[in-house]
Design a protein around this motif. Structure first.
Motif, PDB file in Angstrom:
ATOM      1  N   ASP A   1       2.412   1.634  -3.582  1.00 45.55           N
ATOM      2  CA  ASP A   1       1.352   1.989  -4.612  1.00 45.55           C
ATOM      3  C   ASP A   1       1.269   3.487  -4.315  1.00 45.55           C
ATOM      4  O   ASP A   1       1.347   4.298  -5.286  1.00 45.55           O
ATOM      5  CB  ASP A   1       0.099   1.264  -4.691  1.00 45.55           C
ATOM      6  CG  ASP A   1       0.529  -0.027  -4.777  1.00 45.55           C
ATOM      7  OD1 ASP A   1       1.450  -0.384  -5.397  1.00 45.55           O
ATOM      8  OD2 ASP A   1      -0.269  -0.960  -4.718  1.00 45.55           O
ATOM      9  N   ASP A   2       1.166   4.196  -3.099  1.00 43.27           N
ATOM     10  CA  ASP A   2       0.976   5.321  -2.963  1.00 43.27           C
ATOM     11  C   ASP A   2       2.199   6.160  -3.481  1.00 43.27           C
ATOM     12  O   ASP A   2       2.132   7.359  -3.998  1.00 43.27           O
ATOM     13  CB  ASP A   2       0.783   5.883  -1.599  1.00 43.27           C
ATOM     14  CG  ASP A   2      -0.719   5.377  -1.035  1.00 43.27           C
ATOM     15  OD1 ASP A   2      -1.448   5.049  -1.767  1.00 43.27           O
ATOM     16  OD2 ASP A   2      -0.739   5.240   0.245  1.00 43.27           O
TER      17      ASP A   2
ATOM     18  N   ALA B   1       0.926  -1.200   0.155  1.00 46.03           N
ATOM     19  CA  ALA B   1      -0.016   0.064   0.092  1.00 46.03           C
ATOM     20  C   ALA B   1       1.043   1.334  -0.071  1.00 46.03           C
ATOM     21  O   ALA B   1       0.639   2.312  -0.651  1.00 46.03           O
ATOM     22  CB  ALA B   1      -0.978   0.054   1.308  1.00 46.03           C
TER      23      ALA B   1
END
Length: 395
Positions: free
Chosen positions: A255-256, A252
């Protein structure tokens, strides 16, 4: 202007064509024939044709290629390698025109016709290394292009005067200035990055920052670079080199960061080292984040390894990242050629009209075959001139 035709070649493994060269560019591509239309003809013998290879991360000023073997020494840390290099380089005549020339010859022999090279700028050598690289490059008369990144290998803030040297290098024509591990080398990431971005914005040059730091320390510095790139309006002009942490982060968070890197217009350069965490290459590709491949240093005081072959680097990338399909293997070769155009400030670098006349011929069935076998370069054309025949330099 006289034209030359490279006849009967298969661009990217496709149908046989003739490629017309004029003024250092590809002027036309026509169906294969036996005619030369009054110009010189080079017979391509049905070989597979690729664009000249691009080395997006090199250190052509550091190598001892061509000298007697130099045994590996010093401490096996980034700081230890820096100290060892500083202690030993002068005794080996590094940097010099001769050692740089030897490296560039190997690059050409393996089909590399454009290079983005970090060149050390520090309190010991000043800007002399840049002058040596320029002199060595000029002797090849356009067969190989070298873009210079003025690089502070020994740190920036911890070495007062280095920022001023980087500014002088930019004023003297360096397209890009570099940085290195703002946190772990300088131990002051804000000061280093603020200093580098100030020069880049004022001098209208690019930035290429070595980041070896892992995990969250690396991620923290990505965030600092993203913030400053947006604030300075430097989209498309900032590269993170190595960036090992990107492959180590939770999905996560990664991906950010990828979304933020895309939005900031920041590219990546990797040498695909054995044992490093694979990059999220497909997610980067899908977001349009550029990836450039490079050799790093070859036969230098950091490592005895390397031969300057970018096709082998592309193979390392494919193996590290588990590429298997023909499309994926072809993508790895594109990273080392057509997709790397932006790293050497080229609008296009491919087998197409208007592109530079940089062409490599290999005896291979198709592009995946060329990648996995890494065959010798049968012919290399750099800047419109033949520089390699049957694997050997003719310049």
């Amino acid at each position: 202007m006289t034209s030359t035709v490279l006849g009967n070649v298969r661009p990217w493994g496709g149908e046989a064509v003739d490629i017309w060269l004029s003024g250092g560019q590809i002027s036309a591509i026509t169906p294969a024939s036996t005619a030369s239309a009054g110009g010189a003809r080079i017979e391509g013998k049905g070989l597979l044709a690729l664009p000249g290879l691009i080395n997006a991360h090199a250190h052509v000023d550091k190598s001892w290629w061509g000298l007697p073997w130099v045994s590996y020494g010093g401490e096996r840390t980034t700081q230890g390698r820096i100290a060892h290099e500083r202690a030993e380089r002068a005794g080996l005549g590094i940097p010099s025109v001769a050692t740089t020339t030897a490296v560039l010859r190997e690059f050409l022999r393996h089909g590399t016709t454009a290079v983005r090279s970090h060149v050390d700028v520090d309190l010991g050598v000043g800007l002399q290394g840049i002058e040596y690289v320029r002199e060595a490059t000029a002797a090849f008369d356009g067969a190989i292009d070298v873009e210079i990144v003025a690089f502070p290998q020994d740190g920036v803030m911890r070495r007062p005067g280095v920022l001023e040297l980087l500014d002088a290098a930019a004023a003297a024509g360096a397209n890009t200035i570099g940085g290195i591990d703002p946190a772990s080398i300088d131990r002051d990431p804000v000061a280093q990055l603020d200093g580098l971005f100030e020069i880049a914005e004022r001098r209208a040059v690019g930035l290429d920052i070595h980041l070896h730091d892992h995990d969250q320390l690396g991620a923290f510095q990505y965030e600092l670079i993203i913030e400053r790139t947006k604030r300075a309006g430097l989209a498309g002009r900032v590269t993170i080199s190595h960036g090992f942490a990107l492959g180590e982060l939770p999905a996560a968070q990664r991906d950010d960061l990828l979304d933020a890197l895309r939005d900031a217009g920041i590219g990546w350069a990797t040498v695909a080292p054995i044992g490093s965490a694979p990059l999220p290459w497909s997610a980067m590709r899908d977001r349009g984040i550029p990836i450039g491949l490079g050799t790093d240093g070859i036969r230098d005081l950091w490592s005895p390894f390397g031969d300057g072959d970018m096709l082998r680097i592309a193979l390392n990338f494919a193996r590290l990242h588990g590429l298997r399909s023909d499309t994926e293997l072809g993508y790895a070769v594109e990273l080392a050629s057509s997709r790397a155009a932006g790293y050497v400030h080229r609008a296009v670098h491919d087998l197409a009209p208007g592109a530079p006349a940089d062409i490599v011929l290999v005896d291979a069935e198709n592009v995946p075959d060329a990648l996995v076998r890494v065959p010798r370069r049968e012919l290399v054309i750099g800047g419109g001139q033949v520089v390699v025949r049957e694997g050997e330099l003719v310049v």
